[in-house]
Design an enzyme around this catalytic site. Structure first.
Site, mmCIF file in Angstrom:
data_model
loop_
_atom_site.group_PDB
_atom_site.id
_atom_site.type_symbol
_atom_site.label_atom_id
_atom_site.label_comp_id
_atom_site.label_asym_id
_atom_site.label_seq_id
_atom_site.Cartn_x
_atom_site.Cartn_y
_atom_site.Cartn_z
ATOM 1 N N THR A 215 0.799 -1.074 -0.027
ATOM 2 C CA THR A 215 -0.108 -0.147 -0.028
ATOM 3 C C THR A 215 0.964 1.207 0.079
ATOM 4 O O THR A 215 2.069 1.282 0.634
ATOM 5 C CB THR A 215 -0.927 0.044 1.134
ATOM 6 O OG1 THR A 215 -1.804 -1.055 1.410
ATOM 7 C CG2 THR A 215 -1.526 1.165 1.384
ATOM 8 N N PHE B 2 1.244 5.162 0.924
ATOM 9 C CA PHE B 2 0.713 6.162 1.607
ATOM 10 C C PHE B 2 1.254 7.396 1.231
ATOM 11 O O PHE B 2 2.392 7.494 0.966
ATOM 12 C CB PHE B 2 0.818 5.920 3.243
ATOM 13 C CG PHE B 2 -0.141 4.911 3.840
ATOM 14 C CD1 PHE B 2 -1.276 4.869 4.591
ATOM 15 C CD2 PHE B 2 0.506 3.542 3.548
ATOM 16 C CE1 PHE B 2 -2.064 4.090 5.326
ATOM 17 C CE2 PHE B 2 -0.261 2.426 4.331
ATOM 18 C CZ PHE B 2 -1.691 2.822 4.832
#
Length: 350
Positions: A257, A259
């Site tokens: 992921t 960010f």
């Protein structure tokens, strides 16, 4: 027609008046900052700012309308920064969406020592924009599930900047209070359950959805049921005192992921190698391909679009270059609808 020297004298005279009025405005702005600081009021009043911008450009035609809006947006940003110096806010606090143990929590911990949880992406952004916290972290894309569209909308609606990014590996673990043989049901976020589909099907566990992997882990600990398992990260399991029953149960390995770290202020640095921008284009044939042709000498790493009206779109674009600021100066000289979301160093991995 007047000669150029006379025209320049007129500009100099106008600049003196503008400077005088600007300095007066800043004095009043600081008085407002003192008022807000004494009453613990937020710096940003989003609705008032929107109304002011609309009122100042009312009745004007393009391009004057757009230029007046840009001018006062800049003045308001400077005013807010001055008020934040007075209000001081909570310097060093990094906000995230979720609770302790969520992936956003660990991303925030890597961006600052003091973190605070919020209930939504919008509330994280609002707290950064108001000066309540210094920075925020928001998930913007995942290698398995793709873009987090809500975060793109947050960027389009706010005046915040991207000042960094964090790449977090996502390795799912089966967590519980007993042993793996005790497990009858597994609770987690729907995406985590879907990403471990093969493992869950093989075991025949009942699936229970939760709003968050960390919420599932916290509730598992509180309930004390050894037959209930959770899918979450190893760090989350350790935080809530759960046993790591099996690690790496995701179907697709290498899941990550990305960010973004957001701030009120743009923080360009000499080490920056990545830029993020957003823009709108005329609704006509070939407009997007014309825009993209100006990026042929850089590495485009992401392009996303979000609807803003009647089949009209706002585009978001990331690119990597040795000197991204130089690229931006060149492109912005051609297109005046570009908003720079950030110039920063890319790919900081946990």
């Amino acid at each position: 027609m007047a000669d150029i020297n006379e025209l320049r004298r007129e500009i100099d005279a106008a600049d003196k008046e503008i400077t005088k009025l600007f300095l007066h405005r800043m004095e009043v702005c600081r008085d407002i900052g003192e008022y807000k600081a004494k009453r613990n009021l937020p710096v940003l009043d989003e609705e008032r700012e929107k109304q002011l911008l609309e009122a100042k450009a009312k009745g004007m035609k393009s391009p004057d309308r757009e230029n007046v809006e840009r001018l006062f947006k800049c003045i308001m940003d400077i005013s807010k920064d001055e008020q934040r110096k007075i209000c001081k806010g909570q310097e060093g606090v990094v906000g995230f969406c979720g609770i302790e143990g969520a992936h956003g929590y660990f991303a925030a911990k890597s961006a600052g020592n003091t973190v605070r949880s919020f209930s939504s992406f919008h509330s994280v952004a609002a707290a950064v924009e108001s000066g309540e916290i210094a920075r925020g972290v928001l998930p913007i894309e995942n290698t398995t599930s793709g873009s987090v569209l809500e975060v793109y909308d947050v960027l389009g609606e706010s005046s915040l900047y991207i000042v960094g990014e964090i790449i977090m590996p996502v390795t799912h673990c089966l967590l519980g209070l007993g042993s793996i043989d005790d497990i009858k049901s597994v609770c987690s976020h729907p995406q985590a359950l879907a990403q471990c589909d093969g493992f869950l099907n093989g075991k025949g566990y009942k699936r229970i959805q939760s709003v968050n992997t960390a919420v599932a882990a916290k509730e598992c600990k509180e309930k004390g049921d050894i037959t209930s398992g959770v899918i979450a990260s190893r760090m989350c399991g350790e935080l809530y005192g759960l046993n790591i029953l099996k690690e790496g149960i995701e179907d697709r390995k290498g899941n990550k992921t990305r960010f973004i770290v957001i701030s009120r202020n743009r923080e360009d640095s000499a080490a920056a190698d990545k830029a993020s921008i957003t823009f709108t284009l005329p609704h006509r044939q070939g407009s997007l391909i014309e825009m993209l042709s100006h990026f042929k000498d850089v590495n485009l790493t992401k392009i996303e679009s979000r609807p803003v009206g009647d089949f009209e779109y706002r585009f978001y674009l990331d690119f990597v270059a040795d000197r991204p600021v130089d690229v931006l100066h060149r492109i912005m000289g051609i297109y005046n609808t570009i908003k720079v979301l950030g110039v920063y160093k890319g790919k900081t991995s946990l």
